[in-house]
Design a protein around this motif. Structure first.
Motif, PDB file in Angstrom:
ATOM      1  N   PRO A  13      51.132  60.051 -57.364  1.00 56.24           N
ATOM      2  CA  PRO A  13      51.957  59.745 -57.348  1.00 56.24           C
ATOM      3  C   PRO A  13      53.111  60.788 -58.695  1.00 56.24           C
ATOM      4  CG  PRO A  13      50.257  58.707 -59.244  1.00 56.24           C
ATOM      5  CD  PRO A  13      50.036  59.350 -58.023  1.00 56.24           C
ATOM      6  N   ALA A  14      53.045  61.699 -58.390  1.00 59.52           N
ATOM      7  CA  ALA A  14      53.682  62.651 -59.335  1.00 59.52           C
ATOM      8  C   ALA A  14      55.074  62.509 -58.738  1.00 59.52           C
ATOM      9  CB  ALA A  14      53.918  64.288 -58.075  1.00 59.52           C
ATOM     10  N   PRO A  15      56.409  62.959 -59.987  1.00 59.26           N
ATOM     11  CA  PRO A  15      57.384  62.006 -59.605  1.00 59.26           C
ATOM     12  C   PRO A  15      58.403  62.807 -58.481  1.00 59.26           C
ATOM     13  CG  PRO A  15      57.320  62.950 -62.044  1.00 59.26           C
ATOM     14  CD  PRO A  15      55.957  63.610 -60.687  1.00 59.26           C
ATOM     15  N   ASP A  16      58.137  64.349 -57.730  1.00 61.52           N
ATOM     16  CA  ASP A  16      58.944  64.177 -56.895  1.00 61.52           C
ATOM     17  C   ASP A  16      58.435  63.346 -55.569  1.00 61.52           C
ATOM     18  OD1 ASP A  16      56.148  65.087 -56.853  1.00 61.52           O
ATOM     19  OD2 ASP A  16      56.728  67.069 -55.752  1.00 61.52           O
ATOM     20  N   LYS A  17      56.876  63.166 -55.597  1.00 61.12           N
ATOM     21  CA  LYS A  17      56.364  61.933 -54.675  1.00 61.12           C
ATOM     22  C   LYS A  17      57.108  60.876 -54.482  1.00 61.12           C
ATOM     23  CE  LYS A  17      53.962  63.366 -51.649  1.00 61.12           C
ATOM     24  NZ  LYS A  17      54.369  63.537 -50.140  1.00 61.12           N
ATOM     25  N   LEU A  18      57.100  60.061 -55.569  1.00 56.23           N
ATOM     26  CA  LEU A  18      57.542  59.083 -55.393  1.00 56.23           C
ATOM     27  C   LEU A  18      59.381  58.484 -55.580  1.00 56.23           C
ATOM     28  CD1 LEU A  18      56.021  58.340 -60.108  1.00 56.23           C
ATOM     29  CD2 LEU A  18      55.449  56.852 -57.497  1.00 56.23           C
ATOM     30  N   GLN A  19      60.247  59.756 -55.899  1.00 51.98           N
ATOM     31  CA  GLN A  19      61.319  59.832 -55.345  1.00 51.98           C
ATOM     32  C   GLN A  19      61.395  60.039 -53.616  1.00 51.98           C
ATOM     33  OE1 GLN A  19      64.192  59.589 -57.357  1.00 51.98           O
ATOM     34  NE2 GLN A  19      65.080  58.758 -55.080  1.00 51.98           N
ATOM     35  N   GLU A  20      60.272  61.079 -53.363  1.00 50.64           N
ATOM     36  CA  GLU A  20      60.846  60.556 -51.433  1.00 50.64           C
ATOM     37  C   GLU A  20      60.301  59.504 -50.707  1.00 50.64           C
ATOM     38  OE1 GLU A  20      57.233  62.892 -48.849  1.00 50.64           O
ATOM     39  OE2 GLU A  20      58.407  64.368 -50.181  1.00 50.64           O
ATOM     40  N   VAL A  21      59.172  58.536 -51.608  1.00 52.68           N
ATOM     41  CA  VAL A  21      58.862  57.757 -51.130  1.00 52.68           C
ATOM     42  C   VAL A  21      59.795  56.850 -51.002  1.00 52.68           C
ATOM     43  CG1 VAL A  21      57.345  55.602 -51.359  1.00 52.68           C
ATOM     44  CG2 VAL A  21      56.487  58.146 -51.140  1.00 52.68           C
ATOM     45  N   LYS A  22      60.674  56.738 -52.559  1.00 57.93           N
ATOM     46  CA  LYS A  22      61.501  55.719 -52.659  1.00 57.93           C
ATOM     47  C   LYS A  22      63.307  55.824 -51.662  1.00 57.93           C
ATOM     48  CE  LYS A  22      65.054  54.305 -55.843  1.00 57.93           C
ATOM     49  NZ  LYS A  22      65.672  54.142 -57.509  1.00 57.93           N
ATOM     50  N   ASP A  23      63.443  57.264 -51.199  1.00 56.44           N
ATOM     51  CA  ASP A  23      64.849  57.589 -50.829  1.00 56.44           C
ATOM     52  C   ASP A  23      64.155  57.539 -48.934  1.00 56.44           C
ATOM     53  OD1 ASP A  23      65.850  59.087 -53.046  1.00 56.44           O
ATOM     54  OD2 ASP A  23      65.604  60.785 -52.320  1.00 56.44           O
ATOM     55  N   LYS A  24      62.824  57.096 -48.532  1.00 55.08           N
ATOM     56  CA  LYS A  24      62.236  56.742 -47.226  1.00 55.08           C
ATOM     57  C   LYS A  24      62.400  55.974 -47.174  1.00 55.08           C
ATOM     58  CE  LYS A  24      60.885  58.325 -43.807  1.00 55.08           C
ATOM     59  NZ  LYS A  24      61.333  59.070 -42.195  1.00 55.08           N
ATOM     60  N   LEU A  25      62.040  54.438 -47.971  1.00 58.96           N
ATOM     61  CA  LEU A  25      62.699  53.301 -48.375  1.00 58.96           C
ATOM     62  C   LEU A  25      64.050  52.715 -48.161  1.00 58.96           C
ATOM     63  CD1 LEU A  25      59.358  51.950 -50.657  1.00 58.96           C
ATOM     64  CD2 LEU A  25      59.165  51.914 -47.878  1.00 58.96           C
ATOM     65  N   LEU A  26      64.520  53.612 -48.978  1.00 64.56           N
ATOM     66  CA  LEU A  26      66.217  53.187 -49.043  1.00 64.56           C
ATOM     67  C   LEU A  26      66.596  53.429 -47.251  1.00 64.56           C
ATOM     68  CD1 LEU A  26      67.081  53.328 -52.710  1.00 64.56           C
ATOM     69  CD2 LEU A  26      67.167  51.323 -51.562  1.00 64.56           C
ATOM     70  N   SER A  27      65.920  54.268 -46.610  1.00 64.28           N
ATOM     71  CA  SER A  27      66.644  54.839 -45.283  1.00 64.28           C
ATOM     72  C   SER A  27      66.417  54.044 -44.647  1.00 64.28           C
ATOM     73  CB  SER A  27      66.253  55.806 -44.743  1.00 64.28           C
ATOM     74  OG  SER A  27      64.602  56.145 -44.602  1.00 64.28           O
ATOM     75  N   LEU A  28      66.124  52.427 -45.026  1.00 65.50           N
ATOM     76  CA  LEU A  28      65.970  51.705 -43.866  1.00 65.50           C
ATOM     77  C   LEU A  28      66.961  51.003 -43.862  1.00 65.50           C
ATOM     78  CD1 LEU A  28      62.607  50.068 -44.611  1.00 65.50           C
ATOM     79  CD2 LEU A  28      62.813  50.886 -42.233  1.00 65.50           C
ATOM     80  N   LYS A  29      68.283  50.861 -44.424  1.00 57.46           N
ATOM     81  CA  LYS A  29      69.944  50.086 -45.028  1.00 57.46           C
ATOM     82  C   LYS A  29      70.432  50.700 -43.933  1.00 57.46           C
ATOM     83  CE  LYS A  29      73.294  48.942 -48.422  1.00 57.46           C
ATOM     84  NZ  LYS A  29      73.489  48.951 -49.757  1.00 57.46           N
ATOM     85  N   GLY A  30      70.819  49.874 -43.454  1.00 61.04           N
ATOM     86  CA  GLY A  30      72.180  49.586 -42.110  1.00 61.04           C
ATOM     87  C   GLY A  30      71.316  50.995 -40.858  1.00 61.04           C
ATOM     88  N   ARG A  31      70.038  50.487 -40.864  1.00 58.91           N
ATOM     89  CA  ARG A  31      69.712  51.024 -39.819  1.00 58.91           C
ATOM     90  C   ARG A  31      68.245  49.575 -38.414  1.00 58.91           C
ATOM     91  NH1 ARG A  31      66.309  56.800 -40.261  1.00 58.91           N
ATOM     92  NH2 ARG A  31      68.744  57.738 -39.413  1.00 58.91           N
ATOM     93  N   VAL A  32      68.437  48.697 -39.765  1.00 60.85           N
ATOM     94  CA  VAL A  32      67.163  47.625 -39.288  1.00 60.85           C
ATOM     95  C   VAL A  32      69.024  46.186 -38.941  1.00 60.85           C
ATOM     96  CG1 VAL A  32      65.448  46.097 -39.129  1.00 60.85           C
ATOM     97  CG2 VAL A  32      65.300  48.499 -39.685  1.00 60.85           C
ATOM     98  N   PRO A  33      69.395  45.879 -38.115  1.00 63.20           N
ATOM     99  CA  PRO A  33      69.954  44.471 -38.033  1.00 63.20           C
ATOM    100  C   PRO A  33      70.098  43.009 -39.081  1.00 63.20           C
ATOM    101  CG  PRO A  33      69.899  45.270 -35.918  1.00 63.20           C
ATOM    102  CD  PRO A  33      68.764  46.030 -37.118  1.00 63.20           C
ATOM    103  N   GLN A  34      68.414  42.775 -39.472  1.00 63.42           N
ATOM    104  CA  GLN A  34      67.757  41.946 -39.854  1.00 63.42           C
ATOM    105  C   GLN A  34      68.085  41.898 -41.096  1.00 63.42           C
ATOM    106  OE1 GLN A  34      66.159  43.536 -36.795  1.00 63.42           O
ATOM    107  NE2 GLN A  34      66.100  42.157 -35.324  1.00 63.42           N
ATOM    108  N   LEU A  35      67.575  43.393 -42.056  1.00 57.84           N
ATOM    109  CA  LEU A  35      67.479  43.324 -43.318  1.00 57.84           C
ATOM    110  C   LEU A  35      68.896  43.695 -44.205  1.00 57.84           C
ATOM    111  CD1 LEU A  35      65.909  44.802 -45.339  1.00 57.84           C
ATOM    112  CD2 LEU A  35      66.554  46.787 -44.645  1.00 57.84           C
ATOM    113  N   LEU A  36      69.152  42.340 -44.769  1.00 53.91           N
ATOM    114  CA  LEU A  36      69.981  41.526 -45.390  1.00 53.91           C
ATOM    115  C   LEU A  36      70.416  42.663 -46.426  1.00 53.91           C
ATOM    116  CD1 LEU A  36      70.431  38.223 -44.849  1.00 53.91           C
ATOM    117  CD2 LEU A  36      71.537  39.922 -43.797  1.00 53.91           C
TER     118      LEU A  36
END
Length: 96
Positions: A13-36
């Motif tokens: 849970p190092a800060p840089d790893k937390l941010q990396e995971v957060k960014d990866k999850l947020l990258s789902l936005k706009g890529r999966v049509p069902q995700l509102l």
């Protein structure tokens, strides 16, 4: 409406790893049509019972969430998350 909430505890849970995971999850936005809607937050309390990240997503229906689960980009993100997480818990509920 259906809300899908997942809490993740990372192996590192190092800060840089937390941010990396957060960014990866947020990258789902706009890529999966069902995700509102999507929100991702990093825990700030850091207590013993805390998880490291929260993912909150919204779908029109359970069918839409099921389609999201098998969407190729979600599968890619989930595969990445599986390499960095220690644990995860989820709850899915109908929003009144």
């Amino acid at each position: 409406m259906l809300r899908h909430v997942v809490l993740f505890k990372l192996a590192d849970p190092a800060p840089d790893k937390l941010q990396e995971v957060k960014d990866k999850l947020l990258s789902l936005k706009g890529r999966v049509p069902q995700l509102l809607e999507i929100e991702v937050g990093i825990d700030v309390v850091r207590s013993e019972r805390s998880y490291d990240l929260a993912l909150i997503t919204t779908f029109e229906s359970l069918d839409d969430m099921n389609a999201y689960q098998v969407h190729p980009y979600h599968v890619e993100v989930s595969s990445y998350i599986a390499t960095v997480r220690q644990a995860a818990v989820a709850v899915d509920f109908i929003v009144d």
